[in-house]
Each structure stands twice: as structure tokens, then as C-alpha cells.
Write an enzyme that holds these catalytic residues in place. Structure first.
Site, PDB file in Angstrom:
ATOM      1  N   LEU A  42       0.851  -1.192   0.000  1.00  0.00           N
ATOM      2  CA  LEU A  42       0.000   0.000   0.000  1.00  0.00           C
ATOM      3  C   LEU A  42       0.891   1.247   0.000  1.00  0.00           C
ATOM      4  O   LEU A  42       0.721   2.159  -0.805  1.00  0.00           O
ATOM      5  CB  LEU A  42      -0.908  -0.001   1.245  1.00  0.00           C
ATOM      6  N   ARG A  76      21.377  -9.549  39.202  1.00  0.00           N
ATOM      7  CA  ARG A  76      22.375  -8.479  39.308  1.00  0.00           C
ATOM      8  C   ARG A  76      22.417  -7.951  40.748  1.00  0.00           C
ATOM      9  O   ARG A  76      21.382  -7.531  41.291  1.00  0.00           O
ATOM     10  CB  ARG A  76      21.999  -7.350  38.348  1.00  0.00           C
ATOM     11  N   GLY A  94      24.271  -0.310  32.229  1.00  0.00           N
ATOM     12  CA  GLY A  94      25.187  -0.334  31.082  1.00  0.00           C
ATOM     13  C   GLY A  94      25.029  -1.589  30.242  1.00  0.00           C
ATOM     14  O   GLY A  94      25.245  -1.570  29.026  1.00  0.00           O
ATOM     15  N   GLU A 150       1.599  -0.062   9.961  1.00  0.00           N
ATOM     16  CA  GLU A 150       0.135  -0.262   9.849  1.00  0.00           C
ATOM     17  C   GLU A 150      -0.639   0.872  10.504  1.00  0.00           C
ATOM     18  O   GLU A 150      -1.676   0.661  11.136  1.00  0.00           O
ATOM     19  CB  GLU A 150      -0.260  -1.639  10.388  1.00  0.00           C
ATOM     20  N   THR A 208       0.462   4.951  12.098  1.00  0.00           N
ATOM     21  CA  THR A 208       1.198   5.494  13.245  1.00  0.00           C
ATOM     22  C   THR A 208       0.262   5.706  14.443  1.00  0.00           C
ATOM     23  O   THR A 208      -0.970   5.685  14.297  1.00  0.00           O
ATOM     24  CB  THR A 208       1.814   6.858  12.870  1.00  0.00           C
ATOM     25  N   GLU A 219      -0.327   8.449  15.831  1.00  0.00           N
ATOM     26  CA  GLU A 219      -1.139   9.652  15.547  1.00  0.00           C
ATOM     27  C   GLU A 219      -2.365   9.263  14.706  1.00  0.00           C
ATOM     28  O   GLU A 219      -3.478   9.738  14.955  1.00  0.00           O
ATOM     29  CB  GLU A 219      -0.303  10.698  14.797  1.00  0.00           C
TER      30      GLU A 219
END
Ligand SMILES: Cc1cc2nc3c(=O)[nH]c(=O)nc-3n(C[C@H](O)[C@H](O)[C@H](O)COP(=O)(O)OP(=O)(O)OC[C@H]3O[C@@H](n4cnc5c(N)ncnc54)[C@H](O)[C@@H]3O)c2cc1C
Length: 383
Positions: free
Chosen positions: A125, A270, A342, A365, A367, A369
Site C-alpha cells: 500500500l 544483578r 550499562g 500499519e 502510526t 497519531e
């Protein structure tokens, strides 16, 4: 609505998770750097029935529903969004358009090839001048002088799977005076003279997914390759995008879940200041927000999928699921990198890749907005 997965849905999700962990995860970095994944994966996806998930069995599809389909895309994306994007474009866009708009002959000819992975599908498209606004479409299709063939000219951009697609659905102008209502869809087989694969995009993320330009240069196809009614291609494309947006929502959900899983694991392993970083409130708060937003996104994805299964009109719900899930995924990817410190900024833990991949979800497909525009139009129209 009850979204407890049925036994079949859980089986599908477990099967795809196992496949993604075993066959995809060990290769993610290599494929990202090579900007490709091997044909072998397409073959294995086909064998698992993942290339025609909602296509009925009479066309060699898996004949499943949307709740299974979103589970497939979510589980693939949780491990590698590139594979999920390629599979989604094949299923929802190319096969989806032929299934929605094709006549019986076209469905019988093309859907089995797509569902069995003999041919990979692409859908064109977007054009250089026609992204969010399809009325900018410049690709034309005109009937030959004997009216037996269509002649296509133009260029499509950002086309997923374009390099190796066996078949592509192409949207082209057939009545220049009618705007979006003068656009039709056509089935173009690879190898047709004048159907040319152009530049391959060098992308920020989803790099293993193939994205190319497709050029149509006096590309002659049989008259019967018109897909759907003349000048009805854009209207059909909007229906295709309703389903497509559900798959991008599922892709975003899987990516967000992948970020959460990686972050929970890392927060446990961690140690800083003599304690796992997951024991610090600041890290806990991030995980809590990520988890809550992932669960909320999942509810939207499952809700719209069950409406789709019931044959309901889902334009607003599909856009809401896509908008919310993709923006949740962006936030989760950002927090996953932050939690990894990091080590999130380098490639070893994979969240760096999620951080790059995730932006596609707010762009492809339609945005974010454009999703807001669709939702507000639907709210007003319905009101
Ligand atoms: C990896 C990838 C794969 C893709 N795969 C396919 C595919 O297989 N097939 C296909 O056809 N297309 C595909 N696309 C294209 C994708 O759908 C478009 O990129 C997308 O629709 C946006 O169009 P555009 O890039 O031209 O941006 P534009 O439309 O130029 O938008 C630029 C900016 O302006 C904003 N904007 C535009 N109009 C408005 C408005 N009215 N109101 C407010 N803001 C507005 C947009 O939201 C965006 O922020 C793919 C894209 C990518 C990146």
C-alpha cells in the site's frame, strides 16, 4: 468477558513458545546483524501451521481463530519481533486481503500456496508520497488496449517480505478522479516482467525482517488478477488493516512481555550494594508498572480478538489495542534498558534490540497519531 485460554489456545501458545526458544532465540543476534533470517525458518513456520493461522482448512490453513493468532504473534515477538513482523505481514496483510476480497478461484489458487509456505506473501500500500494518506497513491493500473490485461506502473516502499515474496497484493489507482475510492487491489506474482525488487532498507530495528521497495514498470498481469471490486481496493485495505492492527498490537504485547521477562530475571541476578537490584524500591516500581501495563495491553488484545472471532466490526477496538500496546511496549523497552544499566546499552542481554525493534510498533500499519484519528472518528461517528 472471560479470557482464560482454552486448551487449544494454550497448546498453540506453548508450541510457538517452544519453537521460538529453541529455533529462534539462539540466532537472534546473528540474524539481526545479517539483516535476514534463513529460509529454513519459513519452512518450519509453515510446518507448524503458522503461515495460514486463520485461513480455513479447505484452503490448507490451520483454521484457527484470532485468539490463537495473537498468541502466535505474541510468542514469536516475545523472542524476536523481526520474525513476528514478517509472519504478521504474510498472514494478516497478504493472505488476509486475498481471503477477505478474493473470489473463489483466487482463494483456491493463492491461499494454499501461502498457507503451506510455498509462497511468502507481501502487501504493498505504502508509497514514497503515500504513507498515512493513501490518497497520495501514484501507482497506476490501466487496462491494455484489448482490455485483457492490467498494466501497472509505480513504486511501493517499505514492503515487508518483498525480496522473496512469491506473490504480492498491490494497491493502485484505477480512477484518478475519485481519491481513495479510485484505488483497486491487484495480485502480482513474482517473476512477472516489470515487477522489480528495489532497494532493501537498512533499518533501526526489526532488521531481520525483509523491507524493500517494489517497482512496477509496465508490469502486465491478467485481467482476472483484480482483487475484489474495481475501485474498492482501499475500502478493502481498511478492513485488512483492522486485522493487521490486531497483529501489531500482539507483536507489541509480546515485545513488552519479553522486556518484562528479561528485566525480572536481571533484577534477580544483578547485585549491587550487596543485594539484588530487584530489592530496591525504584527497580520494583518499574517492574510493577511494566507488569500492570502489559496485563492491561493483553486484555485489550484479547478483547478485540474475541470480538473479531465473533465477526464484529472492530475498527475502534483494533486501533485502541494497537495504540495502547505499542506505547506500552515503547515504555517497557525503555525501562528494560534502564534496569539493565550499562548492560542494557550493549547487545549481550537482548534488551538493546527490543529498544530498537519497538519503534516499528508505533509506526507500521498506521502510526500512533493515525490510530488516535481513527479512534476519535469512530467515537464521533458512533456517538
Ligand atoms: C519496517 C516497516 C515495515 C513496513 N511494512 C509495510 C508493508 O508491508 N506494506 C506497506 O504497505 N507498508 C509498510 N510499511 C509502511 C508503514 O505502514 C508506513 O511507514 C506508515 O503507515 C507511516 O507512513 P510514512 O512512513 O509515510 O509516514 P508519514 O505518513 O509521512 O508520517 C510522518 C509523521 O507525520 C504524522 N502524520 C501524518 N499524517 C498525520 C495527520 N493527519 N495527523 C497527525 N499526524 C500525522 C505521522 O503520524 C508521523 O508521525 C512498513 C514500514 C516499516 C517501517
Amino acid at each position: 468477558m472471560n479470557f482464560t485460554p482454552t486448551e487449544e489456545q494454550q497448546l498453540v501458545a506453548d508450541m510457538v513458545r517452544g519453537f521460538a526458544e529453541e529455533k529462534i532465540r539462539p540466532n537472534i543476534r546473528e540474524w539481526d546483524e545479517a539483516q535476514a533470517f534463513p529460509d529454513e525458518i519459513w519452512r518450519e513456520l509453515a510446518e507448524l501451521g503458522l503461515l495460514g493461522v486463520v485461513i480455513p482448512e479447505k484452503y490448507s490453513g490451520a483454521g484457527l481463530g484470532y485468539l490463537e493468532y495473537v498468541a502466535v504473534i505474541e510468542e514469536l515477538s516475545r523472542v524476536d519481533p523481526s520474525v513476528a513482523l514478517s509472519v504478521a505481514a504474510h498472514n494478516s496483510l497478504c493472505a488476509g486481503h486475498i481471503f477477505i476480497a478474493g473470489n473463489e478461484e483466487q482463494k483456491t489458487l493463492y491461499l494454499p500456496k501461502l498457507a503451506t509456505g510455498d509462497w511468502i506473501g507481501a502487501w504493498g500500500l505504502t508509497e514514497p508520497e503515500a504513507g498515512s494518506d493513501a490518497a497520495g497513491t501514484r501507482t497506476t493500473a490501466r487496462l491494455s488496449s484489448d482490455e485483457r490485461e492490467w498494466v501497472l506502473n509505480g513504486a511501493k516502499t517499505f514492503i515487508t517480505n518483498g525480496s522473496y515474496a512469491g506473490v504480492a497484493v498491490i494497491l493502485a489507482v484505477t480512477d484518478a478522479s475519485a481519491g481513495n475510492h479510485g484505488i483497486s487491489a491487484f495480485i502480482v506474482e513474482a517473476g512477472t516482467d516489470g515487477f522489480i525488487v528495489g532497494r532493501k532498507e537498512d533499518k533501526l530495528g526489526c532488521r531481520a525482517s525483509n523491507t524493500v521497495e517494489l517497482i512496477l514498470e509496465d508490469c502486465v498481469i491478467p485481467r482476472e488478477n483484480l482483487l475484489g471490486e474495481l475501485n474498492h481496493g482501499f475500502v478493502d485495505a481498511l478492513r485488512v488493516l483492522d486485522s493487521g492492527r490486531i497483529s501489531i498490537a500482539a507483536m507489541a504485547l509480546g515485545l513488552a512481555q519479553g522486556c518484562l521477562d528479561a528485566s525480572v530475571a536481571y533484577a534477580g541476578e544483578r547485585h549491587q550494594f550487596g543485594r539484588p537490584i530487584g530489592s530496591f524500591e525504584a527497580i520494583q516500581a518499574k517492574l510493577v508498572t511494566m507488569s500492570s501495563e502489559v496485563q492491561a495491553a493483553r486484555q485489550l488484545v484479547l478483547h478485540v480478538s474475541s470480538l473479531k472471532n465473533a465477526g464484529e466490526y472492530v475498527k475502534r477496538q483494533a486501533s485502541e489495542a494497537k495504540l495502547y500496546s505499542s506505547e506500552v511496549a515503547v515504555r517497557c523497552a525503555e525501562q528494560a534498558v534502564q534496569i539493565h544499566g550499562g548492560y542494557g546499552f550493549v547487545k549481550d542481554y537482548g534488551v538493546e534490540k527490543f529498544y530498537r525493534d519497538v519503534k516499528l510498533c508505533t509506526i507500521g500499519e498506521g502510526t500512533s497519531e493515525m490510530q488516535r484519528l481513527v479512534i476519535s472518528r469512530e467515537l464521533t461517528r458512533r456517538g
